[in-house]
Design an enzyme around this catalytic site. Sequence first.
Site, PDB file in Angstrom:
ATOM      1  N   LYS A  10       0.823  -1.216   0.000  1.00  0.00           N
ATOM      2  CA  LYS A  10       0.000   0.000   0.000  1.00  0.00           C
ATOM      3  C   LYS A  10       0.860   1.271   0.000  1.00  0.00           C
ATOM      4  CE  LYS A  10      -3.939  -2.174   2.317  1.00  0.00           C
ATOM      5  NZ  LYS A  10      -4.825  -2.097   3.496  1.00  0.00           N
ATOM      6  N   TYR A  50     -12.486  -2.136  -4.164  1.00  0.00           N
ATOM      7  CA  TYR A  50     -13.055  -2.230  -2.817  1.00  0.00           C
ATOM      8  C   TYR A  50     -14.581  -2.105  -2.820  1.00  0.00           C
ATOM      9  CZ  TYR A  50      -8.366  -2.082  -0.848  1.00  0.00           C
ATOM     10  OH  TYR A  50      -7.069  -2.378  -0.514  1.00  0.00           O
ATOM     11  N   ASN A 113      -1.996  -0.001   7.027  1.00  0.00           N
ATOM     12  CA  ASN A 113      -1.445  -1.261   7.538  1.00  0.00           C
ATOM     13  C   ASN A 113      -0.504  -1.955   6.554  1.00  0.00           C
ATOM     14  OD1 ASN A 113      -3.267  -2.325   5.719  1.00  0.00           O
ATOM     15  ND2 ASN A 113      -4.595  -3.227   7.265  1.00  0.00           N
ATOM     16  N   HIS A 116      -2.124  -5.415   1.545  1.00  0.00           N
ATOM     17  CA  HIS A 116      -3.417  -6.081   1.361  1.00  0.00           C
ATOM     18  C   HIS A 116      -3.145  -7.553   1.098  1.00  0.00           C
ATOM     19  CE1 HIS A 116      -7.342  -7.132  -0.399  1.00  0.00           C
ATOM     20  NE2 HIS A 116      -6.640  -7.769  -1.327  1.00  0.00           N
ATOM     21  N   GLU A 127      -9.182 -10.926  -7.663  1.00  0.00           N
ATOM     22  CA  GLU A 127      -8.350  -9.734  -7.460  1.00  0.00           C
ATOM     23  C   GLU A 127      -7.149  -9.722  -8.399  1.00  0.00           C
ATOM     24  OE1 GLU A 127      -7.587  -9.829  -3.246  1.00  0.00           O
ATOM     25  OE2 GLU A 127      -9.604  -9.112  -2.777  1.00  0.00           O
TER      26      GLU A 127
END
Length: 141
Positions: A10, A50, A113, A116, A127
Amino acid sequence: MNNRTFAIIKPDAYKKGASGKIIDRIIEEGFEIMGMKSIVLTKEKAEGFYEIHKDKSFFNELTEFMSSGKCVLLALKRDNAVNKWREVIGSTNPDEADSGTIRKLFGSNTGNNAVHGSDSKENGNIEILYFFSENELFEEN
């Protein structure tokens, strides 16, 4: 295809310069990198990815964050890929993640965080194909 999973390094981890360390960890954990690209997601691409969360309160913040800078997209392969990757990355909340996991090492909070990871084999394949065409994926024999 059952041994595939999808990962994103990310924007927060990319900005910290952690991408190389995370990629090294992926290789150390026995994953084959079938596909990898560094991109800046458009807001629309992040919203599409998302979409399952579109009715949740954090959706706009999440898609803004995911389109805020470069990230690295990875199609990964190994035995038990989904479960192994989720074990390596740790809990969504870095404060609750086990010591040595990627989120514990590089994440700062539940939103930022670091990475993913797909939550199922089915979603992993969906995905991967959201970001990669099959002809962009290479498998070692």
